[in-house]
Enzyme design. Sequence first.
Site, PDB file in Angstrom:
ATOM      1  CB  SER A   1      -0.891   0.017   1.242  1.00 15.04           C
ATOM      2  OG  SER A   1      -1.708  -1.112   1.276  1.00 15.04           O
TER       3      SER A   1
ATOM      4  CG  HIS B   1      -1.791  -0.451  -4.164  1.00 14.19           C
ATOM      5  ND1 HIS B   1      -2.108   0.831  -3.779  1.00 14.19           N
ATOM      6  CD2 HIS B   1      -2.238  -1.254  -3.168  1.00 14.19           C
ATOM      7  CE1 HIS B   1      -2.708   0.794  -2.609  1.00 14.19           C
ATOM      8  NE2 HIS B   1      -2.800  -0.447  -2.218  1.00 14.19           N
TER       9      HIS B   1
END
Length: 290
Positions: A127, A148
């Site tokens: 993240s 991501h």
Amino acid sequence: MFVFKAAVVGAGTMGGEIAQVIAAADVPVVLKDVDQALVDTGLERARSVTERQLGKLVERGRLGEDAAAEQADAVLGRIRGTLGYDGFGDVDFVIEAVPERIEVKQAVFAELDAATPGHAILASNTSGLSIAEIGDATTRPEKVVGFHFFWPAATMRLIEVVEGDETAPETVQTAVNFAQAIRKQPIRCGECPGFVVNRILNALAGEYWRYQDESGVEVEAIDAYVTEHELGPMGPFRLSDMTGLDTSVKVARDLRDAYGDRMYVHQGMERLVEQGHLGRKTGRGFYEHG
Ligand SMILES: NC(=O)c1ccc[n+]([C@@H]2O[C@H](COP(=O)([O-])OP(=O)(O)OC[C@H]3O[C@@H](n4cnc5c(N)ncnc54)[C@H](O)[C@@H]3O)[C@@H](O)[C@H]2O)c1
């Protein structure tokens, strides 16, 4: 480079659905975790997403029940659960989705470097950790890239393709192509804490968290306010429960370290994590989960 076979490392909140997304796009995928029960939970997650997606097509009259059952078997048959690195010897693209801690990710990337063929791209679902630092654990930092997804991975279309200092242009291009092949919308971004989305999302969520800590207003009331006024599909506290409080706290701390006080870490959330209440994945967080 075309991706004929993929792998996902970590079958938790994100990994099971990421494997499902890949398998639903006709690409065989290996799903690895450290414990059979965790692998099984990831496979079960992939099954329930697949059945829900195909069930909707049946409801709308676009697919017969027998065909839906056949398709579900085909999708799930493309996912193979494993505890080791067997099955990684011929993969082209790996997505790591293990906990958001640099030492854990570096250990996994060192293992992946040894277990996968030299041409394979090693991607991280981090993240916000540094892609360059993760790549340092390998002998092929030019083939390491951020990839991501957003929760829930089967539904959310965006993928941030994150370029580390040493990521090669052809690695980025393969990641962008693969994101499109699995029916997602890639955006390319450079390396910075939180990349694009979490930097914006945490700035917003941080204001709800700060307000709750300062006012003591019930989290349920804030979540209800957000959904009733259509400020988001889910309130910030329920969202953190679903995505995992440990991940939320870690990301929030990293962003506060990077950007200072304009980012916020919710104190109540930190206490829950200390007590081992991580949200849906442990059955309890701000809410009880069945
Ligand atoms: N939860 C979210 O909403 C979300 C969204 C986008 C990105 N991410 C990122 O995805 C990554 C994973 O997050 P998550 O929420 O799925 O975490 P999680 O804690 O739900 O799952 C992580 C899984 O990795 C497994 N694992 C740990 N070490 C391993 C190893 N050596 N080999 C194989 N498996 C291993 C754990 O057993 C666990 O099942 C993190 O980097 C996180 O920041 C999470």
